[in-house]
Design a protein around this motif. Sequence first.
Motif, PDB file in Angstrom:
ATOM      1  N   TYR A  38       0.715  -1.011   0.143  1.00 17.08           N
ATOM      2  CA  TYR A  38      -0.135  -0.174   0.587  1.00 17.08           C
ATOM      3  C   TYR A  38       1.259   1.479  -0.414  1.00 17.08           C
ATOM      4  O   TYR A  38       0.527   2.578   0.245  1.00 17.08           O
ATOM      5  N   LYS A  39       1.844   1.024  -0.184  1.00 19.07           N
ATOM      6  CA  LYS A  39       3.031   2.487  -0.184  1.00 19.07           C
ATOM      7  C   LYS A  39       2.692   3.025  -1.113  1.00 19.07           C
ATOM      8  O   LYS A  39       2.154   2.909  -2.503  1.00 19.07           O
TER       9      LYS A  39
ATOM     10  N   GLY B 271      -5.473   5.695  -0.388  1.00 16.73           N
ATOM     11  CA  GLY B 271      -6.761   5.979  -0.043  1.00 16.73           C
ATOM     12  C   GLY B 271      -6.748   4.426   1.250  1.00 16.73           C
ATOM     13  O   GLY B 271      -7.779   3.446   1.419  1.00 16.73           O
ATOM     14  N   ALA B 272      -5.657   4.304   1.190  1.00 18.83           N
ATOM     15  CA  ALA B 272      -4.841   3.064   2.245  1.00 18.83           C
ATOM     16  C   ALA B 272      -5.545   2.915   3.355  1.00 18.83           C
ATOM     17  O   ALA B 272      -5.277   1.819   3.463  1.00 18.83           O
ATOM     18  N   VAL B 273      -5.616   3.985   4.170  1.00 24.34           N
ATOM     19  CA  VAL B 273      -5.624   4.015   5.732  1.00 24.34           C
ATOM     20  C   VAL B 273      -7.295   3.577   5.770  1.00 24.34           C
ATOM     21  O   VAL B 273      -8.270   2.564   6.264  1.00 24.34           O
ATOM     22  N   GLY B 274      -8.115   4.844   4.566  1.00 25.66           N
ATOM     23  CA  GLY B 274     -10.112   3.789   4.107  1.00 25.66           C
ATOM     24  C   GLY B 274      -9.393   2.520   3.260  1.00 25.66           C
ATOM     25  O   GLY B 274     -10.707   1.664   4.440  1.00 25.66           O
TER      26      GLY B 274
ATOM     27  N   THR C 129      -5.253   3.940  13.621  1.00 28.62           N
ATOM     28  CA  THR C 129      -4.325   4.525  14.845  1.00 28.62           C
ATOM     29  C   THR C 129      -2.948   3.230  14.094  1.00 28.62           C
ATOM     30  O   THR C 129      -1.753   3.251  13.407  1.00 28.62           O
ATOM     31  N   MET C 130      -3.494   2.197  14.332  1.00 25.09           N
ATOM     32  CA  MET C 130      -2.814   0.851  14.449  1.00 25.09           C
ATOM     33  C   MET C 130      -2.566   0.495  12.820  1.00 25.09           C
ATOM     34  O   MET C 130      -1.199  -0.317  12.518  1.00 25.09           O
ATOM     35  N   ILE C 131      -3.392   0.901  11.633  1.00 26.49           N
ATOM     36  CA  ILE C 131      -2.930   0.796  10.224  1.00 26.49           C
ATOM     37  C   ILE C 131      -2.225   1.378   9.913  1.00 26.49           C
ATOM     38  O   ILE C 131      -1.223   1.667   9.427  1.00 26.49           O
ATOM     39  N   GLY C 132      -2.221   3.272  10.903  1.00 27.85           N
ATOM     40  CA  GLY C 132      -1.191   3.758  10.203  1.00 27.85           C
ATOM     41  C   GLY C 132       0.401   3.183  10.743  1.00 27.85           C
ATOM     42  O   GLY C 132       1.236   4.105  10.079  1.00 27.85           O
ATOM     43  N   THR C 133       0.211   2.473  12.048  1.00 28.02           N
ATOM     44  CA  THR C 133       1.907   2.130  12.247  1.00 28.02           C
ATOM     45  C   THR C 133       1.590   0.829  11.026  1.00 28.02           C
ATOM     46  O   THR C 133       3.156   0.773  11.142  1.00 28.02           O
TER      47      THR C 133
END
Length: 105
Positions: free
Chosen positions: A55-56, A60-63, A96-100
């Motif tokens: 997803y780099k 729209g990766a977080v969503g 938050t977990m996805i951001g990490t």
Amino acid sequence: MSTRIKFVLAASLLFVGNAFADDGAALMKKNNCLVCHQTAAKAVGPSLKDIAAKYKGDKGAVGTLAKKVRSGGSGNWGKVAMAPTPAAVSDADIKTMIGTILATK
């Protein structure tokens, strides 16, 4: 802007970034994500590094990932299905977990 102010701002951003990563890591541990996902090696699910690489650069990766984490499913990384995330885990915690995960190198 003085060099001193720039240094303080840069240090502040570094601290906030590390706190964000620490929060996400703690949430992943608390919510048992690490039972199936390892940092560097595929386990039951894909590694965090593989997810981050896939997803780099995807704005729209977080969503996209938030929906997948919330709903669960299969077919994206193999035949083993990911269970839906319990309702007790907030959408904010999932993000938050996805951001990490996306920051994993």
